[in-house]
Design a protein around this motif. Structure first.
Motif, short mmCIF file in Angstrom:
data_model
loop_
_atom_site.label_atom_id
_atom_site.label_comp_id
_atom_site.label_asym_id
_atom_site.label_seq_id
_atom_site.Cartn_x
_atom_site.Cartn_y
_atom_site.Cartn_z
N THR A 290 11.81 -51.37 8.90
CA THR A 290 10.73 -51.89 9.93
C THR A 290 11.26 -52.83 10.84
OG1 THR A 290 10.24 -53.59 8.26
CG2 THR A 290 8.96 -51.49 8.28
N SER A 291 12.43 -53.09 10.70
CA SER A 291 13.35 -54.20 11.70
C SER A 291 13.49 -53.62 13.16
CB SER A 291 14.28 -54.87 11.16
OG SER A 291 15.37 -53.99 10.86
N ASN A 292 13.35 -52.26 13.36
CA ASN A 292 13.93 -51.46 14.39
C ASN A 292 12.90 -50.41 14.65
OD1 ASN A 292 15.25 -50.99 16.60
ND2 ASN A 292 17.07 -49.98 15.64
N PRO A 293 11.71 -50.60 14.83
CA PRO A 293 10.71 -49.59 15.16
C PRO A 293 11.00 -48.87 16.58
CG PRO A 293 9.58 -51.67 15.49
CD PRO A 293 11.02 -52.02 15.02
N ALA A 294 10.39 -47.86 16.64
CA ALA A 294 10.47 -47.20 17.90
C ALA A 294 9.16 -47.20 18.55
CB ALA A 294 11.08 -45.47 17.73
N THR A 295 8.89 -47.76 19.64
CA THR A 295 7.57 -48.18 20.19
C THR A 295 7.52 -47.48 21.52
OG1 THR A 295 7.97 -50.11 19.07
CG2 THR A 295 6.22 -49.99 20.93
N LEU A 296 6.25 -46.83 21.63
CA LEU A 296 5.49 -46.09 22.76
C LEU A 296 4.32 -46.91 23.18
CD1 LEU A 296 5.87 -42.20 21.79
CD2 LEU A 296 7.36 -43.71 23.03
N GLN A 297 4.29 -47.26 24.38
CA GLN A 297 3.04 -47.84 24.97
C GLN A 297 2.84 -47.04 26.27
OE1 GLN A 297 2.98 -52.01 26.74
NE2 GLN A 297 2.05 -52.38 24.83
N TRP A 298 1.42 -46.93 26.58
CA TRP A 298 0.70 -46.54 27.74
C TRP A 298 -0.49 -47.06 27.98
CZ3 TRP A 298 -3.47 -43.73 27.76
CH2 TRP A 298 -3.82 -43.22 26.70
N THR A 299 -0.70 -47.34 29.32
CA THR A 299 -2.06 -47.59 29.74
C THR A 299 -2.89 -46.68 30.69
OG1 THR A 299 -1.54 -50.01 29.57
CG2 THR A 299 -3.32 -49.69 30.81
N ASN A 300 -4.00 -46.61 30.13
CA ASN A 300 -4.85 -45.38 30.96
C ASN A 300 -5.85 -46.28 31.76
OD1 ASN A 300 -6.33 -43.41 31.81
ND2 ASN A 300 -6.38 -42.31 29.95
N SER A 301 -5.88 -46.20 32.98
CA SER A 301 -7.15 -47.11 33.90
C SER A 301 -7.85 -45.86 34.61
CB SER A 301 -6.43 -47.96 34.75
OG SER A 301 -5.42 -47.59 35.44
N ASN A 302 -7.93 -44.64 34.22
CA ASN A 302 -8.61 -43.79 34.94
C ASN A 302 -10.30 -43.63 34.56
OD1 ASN A 302 -8.59 -42.12 32.63
ND2 ASN A 302 -7.52 -40.46 33.62
N GLY A 303 -10.87 -44.54 33.65
CA GLY A 303 -11.94 -44.37 33.40
C GLY A 303 -12.33 -43.71 31.89
N ALA A 304 -11.09 -43.27 31.21
CA ALA A 304 -11.50 -42.60 30.00
C ALA A 304 -11.95 -43.47 29.04
CB ALA A 304 -10.06 -42.04 29.45
N SER A 305 -12.88 -43.00 28.01
CA SER A 305 -13.32 -43.54 26.92
C SER A 305 -12.64 -43.61 25.63
CB SER A 305 -14.88 -43.35 26.74
OG SER A 305 -15.00 -42.07 26.50
N GLY A 306 -11.62 -42.84 25.64
CA GLY A 306 -10.89 -42.69 24.56
C GLY A 306 -9.36 -42.79 24.83
N SER A 307 -8.57 -42.76 23.60
CA SER A 307 -7.32 -42.50 23.70
C SER A 307 -6.49 -42.10 22.50
CB SER A 307 -6.87 -44.46 23.67
OG SER A 307 -5.48 -44.47 23.72
N TYR A 308 -5.39 -41.28 22.85
CA TYR A 308 -4.92 -40.68 21.76
C TYR A 308 -3.33 -40.31 22.18
CZ TYR A 308 -5.34 -36.31 24.54
OH TYR A 308 -5.65 -35.45 25.36
N LEU A 309 -2.55 -39.98 21.30
CA LEU A 309 -1.07 -39.63 21.62
C LEU A 309 -0.96 -38.19 20.78
CD1 LEU A 309 1.02 -42.79 20.82
CD2 LEU A 309 0.49 -41.88 22.82
N SER A 310 -0.12 -37.38 21.46
CA SER A 310 0.13 -36.21 20.88
C SER A 310 1.59 -36.02 20.92
CB SER A 310 -0.68 -35.00 21.33
OG SER A 310 -0.53 -34.86 22.58
N GLY A 311 2.32 -35.32 20.09
CA GLY A 311 3.48 -34.72 20.34
C GLY A 311 4.29 -34.66 18.96
N THR A 312 5.47 -34.57 18.97
CA THR A 312 6.53 -34.62 17.63
C THR A 312 7.30 -35.76 17.41
OG1 THR A 312 6.53 -32.21 18.12
CG2 THR A 312 8.08 -32.90 16.82
N VAL A 313 7.25 -36.12 16.18
CA VAL A 313 8.34 -37.21 15.60
C VAL A 313 8.94 -36.81 14.55
CG1 VAL A 313 8.40 -39.79 14.82
CG2 VAL A 313 6.29 -39.21 16.35
N CYS A 314 10.27 -36.91 14.63
CA CYS A 314 11.05 -36.46 13.37
C CYS A 314 11.87 -37.67 13.01
CB CYS A 314 11.97 -35.42 13.87
SG CYS A 314 11.19 -33.91 14.38
N MET A 315 12.20 -37.79 11.64
CA MET A 315 13.04 -38.84 11.22
C MET A 315 14.39 -38.17 10.76
SD MET A 315 11.20 -39.36 7.41
CE MET A 315 10.76 -38.24 6.37
N GLY A 316 15.42 -38.97 10.52
CA GLY A 316 16.73 -38.63 10.33
C GLY A 316 17.05 -38.24 8.94
#
Length: 82
Positions: free
Chosen positions: A29-55
Motif C-alpha cells: 500500500t506504500s506505492n498505490p496507482a492513483t487516478l483522479q478526475w473532475t467532472n464539472s458538466n452538471g452530472a449528478s453521479g460519478s463512476y470509473l470503468s475499465g480494466t485493472v490487472c495485477m502483476g
C-alpha cells in the motif's frame, strides 16, 4: 456544480499494476496507482470503468475510492474500500 473522483489501486506482493495500458511498478500500500478526475458538466453521479490487472507476484488487489461533490453551495464526500 462538480464531482471529483479519486481511486487508488494497491496490491500485496511484487510486480506491477496495469491500468488501461499504463504500467505502475511497486508493491503493497506504500506505492498505490492513483487516478483522479473532475467532472464539472452538471452530472449528478460519478463512476470509473475499465480494466485493472495485477502483476505475476501479487496475491491481492484492492481499491480505495473517494468522491467529493459540490452542489448548490454544499460540499459532500463519500468513500469506500474494496
Amino acid at each position: 456544480m462538480w464531482i471529483r473522483n479519486t481511486t487508488s489501486f494497491y496490491q500485496y506482493g511484487v510486480g506491477s499494476i496495469s491500468i488501461k495500458g499504463v504500467n505502475l511498478s511497486g508493491s503493497g500500500t506504500s506505492n498505490p496507482a492513483t487516478l483522479q478526475w473532475t467532472n464539472s458538466n452538471g452530472a449528478s453521479g460519478s463512476y470509473l470503468s475499465g480494466t485493472v490487472c495485477m502483476g505475476w507476484g501479487s496475491f491481492y488487489l484492492g481499491a480505495d475510492v473517494a468522491a467529493t461533490g459540490f452542489y448548490y453551495g454544499n460540499l459532500r464526500t463519500a468513500s469506500a474500500r474494496v
